[in-house]
Design a protein around this motif. Structure first.
Motif, PDB file in Angstrom:
ATOM      1  N   ALA A  74     -31.062 -19.308  42.376  1.00 15.36           N
ATOM      2  CA  ALA A  74     -30.215 -20.473  42.131  1.00 15.36           C
ATOM      3  C   ALA A  74     -30.274 -20.865  40.657  1.00 15.36           C
ATOM      4  O   ALA A  74     -31.352 -20.978  40.073  1.00 15.36           O
ATOM      5  N   ASN A  76     -28.424 -23.502  37.461  1.00 17.35           N
ATOM      6  CA  ASN A  76     -27.700 -24.760  37.218  1.00 17.35           C
ATOM      7  C   ASN A  76     -27.827 -25.708  38.413  1.00 17.35           C
ATOM      8  O   ASN A  76     -26.842 -26.107  39.026  1.00 17.35           O
ATOM      9  N   GLN A  77     -29.060 -26.072  38.721  1.00 11.31           N
ATOM     10  CA  GLN A  77     -29.321 -26.934  39.858  1.00 11.31           C
ATOM     11  C   GLN A  77     -29.403 -28.407  39.439  1.00 11.31           C
ATOM     12  O   GLN A  77     -29.765 -28.715  38.302  1.00 11.31           O
ATOM     13  N   SER A  78     -29.103 -29.291  40.361  1.00 13.35           N
ATOM     14  CA  SER A  78     -29.256 -30.725  40.117  1.00 13.35           C
ATOM     15  C   SER A  78     -30.744 -31.050  40.015  1.00 13.35           C
ATOM     16  O   SER A  78     -31.552 -30.572  40.810  1.00 13.35           O
ATOM     17  N   ASP A  87     -29.224 -37.505  36.676  1.00  7.69           N
ATOM     18  CA  ASP A  87     -29.030 -36.059  36.732  1.00  7.69           C
ATOM     19  C   ASP A  87     -28.256 -35.583  35.499  1.00  7.69           C
ATOM     20  O   ASP A  87     -28.592 -34.552  34.895  1.00  7.69           O
ATOM     21  N   GLN A  91     -29.370 -32.826  32.723  1.00  4.39           N
ATOM     22  CA  GLN A  91     -28.550 -31.654  32.413  1.00  4.39           C
ATOM     23  C   GLN A  91     -28.267 -31.563  30.913  1.00  4.39           C
ATOM     24  O   GLN A  91     -28.365 -30.483  30.318  1.00  4.39           O
ATOM     25  N   ASN A 170     -25.092 -24.917  41.097  1.00  2.97           N
ATOM     26  CA  ASN A 170     -25.554 -25.684  42.252  1.00  2.97           C
ATOM     27  C   ASN A 170     -25.672 -27.171  41.938  1.00  2.97           C
ATOM     28  O   ASN A 170     -26.552 -27.861  42.447  1.00  2.97           O
ATOM     29  N   GLN A 172     -24.468 -31.139  41.989  1.00  2.00           N
ATOM     30  CA  GLN A 172     -23.829 -32.005  42.968  1.00  2.00           C
ATOM     31  C   GLN A 172     -22.339 -32.140  42.634  1.00  2.00           C
ATOM     32  O   GLN A 172     -21.954 -32.059  41.460  1.00  2.00           O
ATOM     33  N   SER A 273     -18.699 -22.309  41.333  1.00  2.00           N
ATOM     34  CA  SER A 273     -18.650 -23.682  41.849  1.00  2.00           C
ATOM     35  C   SER A 273     -17.376 -23.935  42.643  1.00  2.00           C
ATOM     36  O   SER A 273     -17.404 -24.538  43.724  1.00  2.00           O
TER      37      SER A 273
END
Length: 282
Positions: A74, A76-78, A87, A91, A170, A172, A273
């Motif tokens: 995974a 680019n996760q939140s 968040d 980022q 990934n 939100q 996405s």
């Protein structure tokens, strides 16, 4: 046919030969050693450390009871799901802070053993706006040349069990997710192409390395910090590094490489996405 092949080899050898466009070499052995140690330190603070963690990651994945092809990587996760503003701050910090390595590389090229007299580092490695149209065209062409076969290699590597499934985005589903993914793609492009190509190629040539060694070592490091994806990502990024290295040697401009890399990652991140939102399995 033999004459044509000989001519092609001659042009290739000429491309990798020393030229007046090379950086000024460091003559003293102590200076060469100093520059080599400088590159080790820059890598240790940036993509070299990523390579170490990627090697550890692939060892961890290979020692699981689940086959590699059934695992998911995974990206680019939140950081704080359910708290979008915090968040977003996470980022943006994750995008901006790694660019310190880019600034450091340019600073060193400008202030320590400048490669070409009074020419600034950005101009010397082609990180400037002198040829915007050409850079965009070259970058887009390279993205198509690398991206389409690269996607095929990814599916083949998964099919034969040597790569994980890569979940490229990934975050939100919030309003800023797509712009952040684009910024992440640009950050990846700047970090990798300025450090791995613009900076390292210049420094290693100053220490006396031949072009084949420069291109090969850089491509190997590029592949190694993608090992967390599996061996398909490793092999594909080595090929990408070889192609981009040859393009840089020919053009002496890093901007087409940045454009290419940013386009590839933008399509991967945003495209994944969008497909994920629509329920399409990848």
């Amino acid at each position: 046919m033999a004459t044509t092949a000989t001519a092609e080899r001659g042009r290739f050898a000429g491309l990798l030969a020393a030229s007046d466009r090379d950086p000024a070499p460091a003559v003293e052995p102590a200076a060469r050693r100093g520059l080599r140690w400088e590159t080790v330190l820059v890598l240790g603070l940036s993509l070299g450390s990523s390579a170490v963690y990627a090697v550890l990651s692939i060892i961890e994945k290979l020692t699981r009871p689940v086959p590699l092809s059934q695992q998911t990587t995974a990206m680019n996760q939140s950081a704080t799901p359910g708290r979008p503003w915090l968040d977003l701050a996470y980022q943006l910090a994750g995008i901006v802070l790694p660019l310190a390595a880019v600034a450091l590389a340019l600073y060193l090229l400008n202030h320590v053993r400048r490669p070409a007299g009074d020419v600034r580092a950005g101009r010397f490695i082609g990180l400037d706006r002198r040829e915007p149209g050409r850079d965009l065209l070259r970058g887009a062409g390279l993205a198509a040349l690398i991206g389409i076969p690269g996607l095929g290699l990814y599916f083949v590597a998964r099919a034969i069990g040597v790569n994980t499934q890569v979940a490229a985005a990934n975050l939100q589903p919030v309003w800023w997710s797509a712009p952040v993914l684009v910024l992440a793609a640009v950050e990846n492009a700047l970090l990798e192409e300025v450090v791995m190509v613009g900076y390292l190629f210049t420094r290693w040539r100053q220490t006396g390395w031949a072009w084949p060694l420069v291109i090969g070592v850089s491509a190997l490091i590029r592949g190694s910090y993608h090992l967390y994806q599996g061996f398909g990502g490793f092999a594909g990024n080595i090929v990408m590094g070889l192609v981009l290295g040859l393009v840089f040697v020919r053009t002496r401009r890093v901007m087409p490489l940045v454009v290419c890399h940013a386009l590839l990652d933008t399509v991967a991140f945003v495209g994944y996405s969008v497909l994920k939102t629509r329920g399409v399995a990848i």
